[in-house]
Scaffold this motif. Structure first.
Motif, PDB file in Angstrom:
ATOM      1  N   UNK A  60       0.828  -1.205   0.000  1.00  0.00           N
ATOM      2  CA  UNK A  60       0.000   0.000   0.000  1.00  0.00           C
ATOM      3  C   UNK A  60       0.864   1.258   0.000  1.00  0.00           C
ATOM      4  N   UNK A  61       1.963   1.219   0.732  1.00  0.00           N
ATOM      5  CA  UNK A  61       2.890   2.350   0.740  1.00  0.00           C
ATOM      6  C   UNK A  61       3.614   2.442  -0.600  1.00  0.00           C
ATOM      7  N   UNK A  62       4.005   1.306  -1.133  1.00  0.00           N
ATOM      8  CA  UNK A  62       4.701   1.249  -2.421  1.00  0.00           C
ATOM      9  C   UNK A  62       3.849   1.867  -3.523  1.00  0.00           C
ATOM     10  N   UNK A  63       2.544   1.646  -3.442  1.00  0.00           N
ATOM     11  CA  UNK A  63       1.621   2.111  -4.472  1.00  0.00           C
ATOM     12  C   UNK A  63       1.533   3.631  -4.548  1.00  0.00           C
ATOM     13  N   UNK A  64       1.932   4.311  -3.517  1.00  0.00           N
ATOM     14  CA  UNK A  64       1.896   5.774  -3.560  1.00  0.00           C
ATOM     15  C   UNK A  64       2.803   6.324  -4.661  1.00  0.00           C
ATOM     16  N   UNK A  65       3.881   5.591  -4.965  1.00  0.00           N
ATOM     17  CA  UNK A  65       4.879   6.088  -5.913  1.00  0.00           C
ATOM     18  C   UNK A  65       5.166   5.136  -7.067  1.00  0.00           C
ATOM     19  N   UNK A  66       4.595   3.925  -7.034  1.00  0.00           N
ATOM     20  CA  UNK A  66       4.871   2.906  -8.047  1.00  0.00           C
ATOM     21  C   UNK A  66       3.562   2.299  -8.546  1.00  0.00           C
ATOM     22  N   UNK A  67       3.452   2.180  -9.868  1.00  0.00           N
ATOM     23  CA  UNK A  67       2.292   1.503 -10.449  1.00  0.00           C
ATOM     24  C   UNK A  67       2.790   0.577 -11.555  1.00  0.00           C
ATOM     25  N   UNK A  68       2.611  -0.743 -11.404  1.00  0.00           N
ATOM     26  CA  UNK A  68       3.150  -1.686 -12.388  1.00  0.00           C
ATOM     27  C   UNK A  68       2.327  -1.730 -13.669  1.00  0.00           C
ATOM     28  N   UNK A  69       2.995  -1.987 -14.787  1.00  0.00           N
ATOM     29  CA  UNK A  69       2.281  -2.159 -16.053  1.00  0.00           C
ATOM     30  C   UNK A  69       1.346  -3.356 -15.977  1.00  0.00           C
ATOM     31  N   UNK A  70       1.777  -4.409 -15.294  1.00  0.00           N
ATOM     32  CA  UNK A  70       0.946  -5.583 -15.044  1.00  0.00           C
ATOM     33  C   UNK A  70       0.442  -5.494 -13.607  1.00  0.00           C
ATOM     34  N   UNK A  71      -0.855  -5.268 -13.444  1.00  0.00           N
ATOM     35  CA  UNK A  71      -1.395  -4.991 -12.108  1.00  0.00           C
ATOM     36  C   UNK A  71      -1.339  -6.183 -11.161  1.00  0.00           C
ATOM     37  N   UNK A  72      -0.943  -7.355 -11.651  1.00  0.00           N
ATOM     38  CA  UNK A  72      -0.758  -8.481 -10.741  1.00  0.00           C
ATOM     39  C   UNK A  72       0.302  -8.152  -9.689  1.00  0.00           C
ATOM     40  N   UNK A  73       1.221  -7.237 -10.045  1.00  0.00           N
ATOM     41  CA  UNK A  73       2.312  -6.889  -9.135  1.00  0.00           C
ATOM     42  C   UNK A  73       1.978  -5.727  -8.208  1.00  0.00           C
ATOM     43  N   UNK A  74       0.722  -5.331  -8.162  1.00  0.00           N
ATOM     44  CA  UNK A  74       0.314  -4.381  -7.131  1.00  0.00           C
ATOM     45  C   UNK A  74       0.401  -5.026  -5.748  1.00  0.00           C
ATOM     46  N   UNK A  75       0.050  -6.316  -5.688  1.00  0.00           N
ATOM     47  CA  UNK A  75       0.051  -7.081  -4.432  1.00  0.00           C
ATOM     48  C   UNK A  75      -0.870  -6.469  -3.380  1.00  0.00           C
ATOM     49  N   UNK A  76      -1.918  -5.799  -3.845  1.00  0.00           N
ATOM     50  CA  UNK A  76      -2.906  -5.208  -2.949  1.00  0.00           C
ATOM     51  C   UNK A  76      -4.273  -5.824  -3.231  1.00  0.00           C
ATOM     52  N   UNK A  77      -5.153  -5.768  -2.240  1.00  0.00           N
ATOM     53  CA  UNK A  77      -6.496  -6.316  -2.416  1.00  0.00           C
ATOM     54  C   UNK A  77      -7.288  -5.505  -3.430  1.00  0.00           C
ATOM     55  N   UNK A  78      -7.182  -4.197  -3.347  1.00  0.00           N
ATOM     56  CA  UNK A  78      -7.861  -3.323  -4.289  1.00  0.00           C
ATOM     57  C   UNK A  78      -6.892  -2.896  -5.382  1.00  0.00           C
ATOM     58  N   UNK A  79      -7.384  -2.846  -6.617  1.00  0.00           N
ATOM     59  CA  UNK A  79      -6.556  -2.482  -7.756  1.00  0.00           C
ATOM     60  C   UNK A  79      -7.014  -1.154  -8.349  1.00  0.00           C
ATOM     61  N   UNK A  80      -6.373  -0.054  -7.973  1.00  0.00           N
ATOM     62  CA  UNK A  80      -6.709   1.219  -8.607  1.00  0.00           C
ATOM     63  C   UNK A  80      -6.298   1.196 -10.076  1.00  0.00           C
ATOM     64  N   UNK A  81      -6.846   2.091 -10.851  1.00  0.00           N
ATOM     65  CA  UNK A  81      -6.511   2.158 -12.270  1.00  0.00           C
ATOM     66  C   UNK A  81      -5.283   3.040 -12.475  1.00  0.00           C
ATOM     67  N   UNK A  82      -4.687   2.901 -13.656  1.00  0.00           N
ATOM     68  CA  UNK A  82      -3.548   3.752 -13.989  1.00  0.00           C
ATOM     69  C   UNK A  82      -3.972   5.216 -14.020  1.00  0.00           C
ATOM     70  N   UNK A  83      -5.157   5.498 -14.537  1.00  0.00           N
ATOM     71  CA  UNK A  83      -5.635   6.881 -14.568  1.00  0.00           C
ATOM     72  C   UNK A  83      -5.720   7.470 -13.168  1.00  0.00           C
ATOM     73  N   UNK A  84      -6.146   6.660 -12.207  1.00  0.00           N
ATOM     74  CA  UNK A  84      -6.205   7.137 -10.823  1.00  0.00           C
ATOM     75  C   UNK A  84      -4.807   7.441 -10.300  1.00  0.00           C
ATOM     76  N   UNK A  85      -3.855   6.579 -10.632  1.00  0.00           N
ATOM     77  CA  UNK A  85      -2.475   6.798 -10.196  1.00  0.00           C
ATOM     78  C   UNK A  85      -1.890   8.055 -10.838  1.00  0.00           C
ATOM     79  N   UNK A  86      -2.199   8.256 -12.120  1.00  0.00           N
ATOM     80  CA  UNK A  86      -1.671   9.407 -12.839  1.00  0.00           C
ATOM     81  C   UNK A  86      -2.348  10.711 -12.422  1.00  0.00           C
ATOM     82  N   UNK A  87      -3.453  10.585 -11.685  1.00  0.00           N
ATOM     83  CA  UNK A  87      -4.134  11.778 -11.215  1.00  0.00           C
ATOM     84  C   UNK A  87      -5.016  12.420 -12.248  1.00  0.00           C
ATOM     85  N   UNK A  88      -5.489  11.615 -13.208  1.00  0.00           N
ATOM     86  CA  UNK A  88      -6.347  12.171 -14.252  1.00  0.00           C
ATOM     87  C   UNK A  88      -7.772  12.312 -13.755  1.00  0.00           C
TER      88      UNK A  88
END
Length: 230
Positions: free
Chosen positions: A202-230
């Motif tokens: 969850x902390x890692x996700x603040x600054x890292x978003x994998x191209x393959x979301x399997x490597x989020x390793x979190x229960x919830x999977x935000x979208x790339x757009x959410x990470x990019x702040x669109x």
């Protein structure tokens, strides 16, 4: 505090699974024994770092620490790579071809100079881990920090690792752990940061978003757009 709790849970899990105590001090001291070891003899290095240790977590810690202490970020190389990737931003096939071609050159540079960018860090971590029979993957994706903002862009700009320890996957970023780039000069300053070693997803996700979301390793999977702040 969350990071310390996460590491505590990891250590407790290892204790329960293997019945032994983890000492990162021991692993770190081993990593410091080989500051001038050649990467050309990579298998020998992996054996020296891991053979005195008993748990997977300790072995990976020694590998990770050695890389962070002995590999430097080449900022000029980063700038060149960023420029090249930007040229292919509208052509995924051309970008993929360029990445593969560039990777071999990047690894040759790493072997001869001990300098690289995130791709080199992550591939070196993976190769050393695999030589120690520790499952490890390179994760490509998107990152942001004080120097690199990615708001509004969707070009993968970073690589890190996922490692399997005691049948569970964890995330780490040796590039960010190894040091910082001085903003005024572009000079690399060695400064180890433990925050990116087996970090809370969850902390890692603040600054890292994998191209393959399997490597989020979190229960919830935000979208790339959410990470990019669109």
């Amino acid at each position: 505090m969350r990071y310390l709790l996460f590491l505590f849970m990891l250590i407790v899990g290892d204790l329960a699974g293997q019945g032994i105590t983890i000492s990162f001090d021991h692993a770190d001291s081993i990593a410091r024994l080989y500051p001038d070891h050649s990467l050309v003899q990579m298998k020998a290095l992996a054996d020296k770092l891991t053979s005195p240790l008993t748990t997977e977590t300790e072995k990976f810690r020694a590998i990770y620490m050695w890389v962070c202490l002995n590999i430097e970020t080449n900022y000029d190389l980063y700038v060149k790579v960023k420029s090249k990737r930007s040229r292919h931003r509208e052509d995924p096939r051309a970008l993929s071809y360029w990445n593969k071609k560039h990777r071999s050159l990047l690894m040759r540079t790493l072997l001869s100079t001990n300098q690289t960018i995130c791709t080199g860090y992550s591939y070196l971590i993976r190769e050393l881990a695999l030589m120690a029979d520790i499952p490890c993957e390179v994760v490509d994706g998107y990152s942001r920090n004080t120097r690199i903002g990615i708001r509004g862009t969707a070009i993968p700009n970073h690589s890190w690792n996922a490692v399997q320890l005691n049948d569970q996957w964890y995330l780490c970023d040796a590039t960010w752990s190894s040091g910082i780039i001085e903003s005024s000069t572009g000079k690399f300053i060695p400064r180890y940061n433990d925050a990116w070693f087996l970090a809370d997803p969850q902390v890692f996700l603040r600054d890292h978003f994998p191209s393959d979301t399997i490597w989020l390793l979190t229960k919830q999977h935000p979208t790339l757009d959410q990470f990019l702040g669109r």
